[in-house]
Design a protein around this motif. Structure first.
Motif, PDB file in Angstrom:
ATOM      1  N   THR A  17     -28.764  -7.000 -22.386  1.00  0.00           N
ATOM      2  CA  THR A  17     -27.330  -6.767 -22.270  1.00  0.00           C
ATOM      3  C   THR A  17     -26.731  -7.857 -21.393  1.00  0.00           C
ATOM      4  O   THR A  17     -27.471  -8.559 -20.682  1.00  0.00           O
ATOM      5  CB  THR A  17     -27.037  -5.394 -21.636  1.00  0.00           C
ATOM      6  N   PRO A  18     -25.424  -7.995 -21.392  1.00  0.00           N
ATOM      7  CA  PRO A  18     -24.813  -8.980 -20.501  1.00  0.00           C
ATOM      8  C   PRO A  18     -25.181  -8.750 -19.031  1.00  0.00           C
ATOM      9  O   PRO A  18     -25.273  -9.706 -18.256  1.00  0.00           O
ATOM     10  CB  PRO A  18     -23.311  -8.792 -20.747  1.00  0.00           C
ATOM     11  N   ASP A  38     -26.759  -8.158 -36.401  1.00  0.00           N
ATOM     12  CA  ASP A  38     -25.689  -7.333 -35.830  1.00  0.00           C
ATOM     13  C   ASP A  38     -25.663  -5.916 -36.393  1.00  0.00           C
ATOM     14  O   ASP A  38     -25.263  -4.985 -35.695  1.00  0.00           O
ATOM     15  CB  ASP A  38     -24.324  -7.992 -36.058  1.00  0.00           C
ATOM     16  N   PRO A  43     -21.360  -2.782 -31.510  1.00  0.00           N
ATOM     17  CA  PRO A  43     -20.529  -3.984 -31.366  1.00  0.00           C
ATOM     18  C   PRO A  43     -20.584  -4.683 -30.007  1.00  0.00           C
ATOM     19  O   PRO A  43     -20.583  -5.915 -29.961  1.00  0.00           O
ATOM     20  CB  PRO A  43     -19.119  -3.483 -31.699  1.00  0.00           C
ATOM     21  N   PRO A  44     -20.668  -3.972 -28.878  1.00  0.00           N
ATOM     22  CA  PRO A  44     -20.704  -4.707 -27.605  1.00  0.00           C
ATOM     23  C   PRO A  44     -21.939  -5.611 -27.443  1.00  0.00           C
ATOM     24  O   PRO A  44     -21.949  -6.483 -26.591  1.00  0.00           O
ATOM     25  CB  PRO A  44     -20.702  -3.598 -26.548  1.00  0.00           C
ATOM     26  N   HIS A  46     -23.298  -7.253 -30.228  1.00  0.00           N
ATOM     27  CA  HIS A  46     -23.331  -8.199 -31.349  1.00  0.00           C
ATOM     28  C   HIS A  46     -23.479  -9.625 -30.836  1.00  0.00           C
ATOM     29  O   HIS A  46     -23.145  -9.937 -29.691  1.00  0.00           O
ATOM     30  CB  HIS A  46     -22.068  -8.067 -32.198  1.00  0.00           C
ATOM     31  N   ALA A  48     -21.843 -12.393 -31.261  1.00  0.00           N
ATOM     32  CA  ALA A  48     -20.668 -13.082 -30.714  1.00  0.00           C
ATOM     33  C   ALA A  48     -20.406 -12.663 -29.274  1.00  0.00           C
ATOM     34  O   ALA A  48     -20.086 -13.515 -28.423  1.00  0.00           O
ATOM     35  CB  ALA A  48     -19.440 -12.807 -31.586  1.00  0.00           C
ATOM     36  N   GLU A  49     -20.545 -11.376 -28.987  1.00  0.00           N
ATOM     37  CA  GLU A  49     -20.337 -10.892 -27.618  1.00  0.00           C
ATOM     38  C   GLU A  49     -21.432 -11.403 -26.682  1.00  0.00           C
ATOM     39  O   GLU A  49     -21.156 -11.822 -25.556  1.00  0.00           O
ATOM     40  CB  GLU A  49     -20.300  -9.361 -27.595  1.00  0.00           C
ATOM     41  N   MET A  50     -22.672 -11.362 -27.146  1.00  0.00           N
ATOM     42  CA  MET A  50     -23.786 -11.851 -26.328  1.00  0.00           C
ATOM     43  C   MET A  50     -23.664 -13.356 -26.108  1.00  0.00           C
ATOM     44  O   MET A  50     -23.940 -13.856 -25.017  1.00  0.00           O
ATOM     45  CB  MET A  50     -25.122 -11.481 -26.975  1.00  0.00           C
ATOM     46  N   ARG A  52     -20.902 -15.142 -25.988  1.00  0.00           N
ATOM     47  CA  ARG A  52     -19.837 -15.360 -25.013  1.00  0.00           C
ATOM     48  C   ARG A  52     -20.353 -15.147 -23.582  1.00  0.00           C
ATOM     49  O   ARG A  52     -20.133 -15.969 -22.701  1.00  0.00           O
ATOM     50  CB  ARG A  52     -18.674 -14.406 -25.315  1.00  0.00           C
ATOM     51  N   ALA A  53     -21.042 -14.049 -23.375  1.00  0.00           N
ATOM     52  CA  ALA A  53     -21.556 -13.735 -22.040  1.00  0.00           C
ATOM     53  C   ALA A  53     -22.642 -14.723 -21.606  1.00  0.00           C
ATOM     54  O   ALA A  53     -22.648 -15.182 -20.470  1.00  0.00           O
ATOM     55  CB  ALA A  53     -22.100 -12.304 -22.020  1.00  0.00           C
TER      56      ALA A  53
END
Length: 143
Positions: A17-18, A38, A43-44, A46, A48-50, A52-53
């Motif tokens: 996780t982030p 995905d 969704p948190p 996915h 794209a989110e990972m 970004r973080a």
């Protein structure tokens, strides 16, 4: 988070996780490979989110979704390229670490003896013996 080192430069893990990123940075990892499609995760988490973080935390982030039972040669090539491009230790994650171990072994066929490619993940409970023939075939093609 359960990091399982296969070598001093490559480890696998179940889903991260982030919130895990600071600990991964402190442990010296520089590249993160996401081997989860995905469709398997909320969704948190996915890609794209990972991404970004992870990139905000200074990591190189590589998406290489591996479908269980359907690993492709493109997956193998993408994993190999990400490992080769890394300027430090790599952490690859999926649901349990198993797919990340399998695609690592296939990506290293011909570089590391097959027995080692099977034995190193086995220390963490990943059983790759069923992939021996595929590893040997890829090793023969690489030589």
């Amino acid at each position: 988070m359960s990091i399982r080192p296969l070598t001093d430069r490559y480890a696998v893990s179940p889903q991260i996780t982030p919130q895990d990123l600071p600990a991964l940075r402190a442990a010296g990892y520089t590249t993160i490979i996401d081997n989860r499609p995905d469709g398997e995760i909320p969704p948190p988490l996915h890609s794209a989110e990972m991404r970004r973080a992870a990139e905000a935390a200074g990591f190189v982030f590589v998406e290489n979704p591996v479908v269980g039972g359907a690993i492709t040669l493109e997956n193998v090539a993408r994993q190999r390229a990400a490992i080769d491009a890394a300027d430090g230790p790599v952490l690859a994650y999926c649901a349990s670490g198993n797919r990340s171990s399998i695609v690592w072994a296939l990506a290293n066929a011909g570089r590391i003896p097959t027995d080692e490619l099977i034995a190193l993940p086995a220390r963490h409970g990943y059983r790759l013996e069923d992939f021996r023939r595929d590893i040997d075939r890829l090793a023969a093609e690489a030589s």
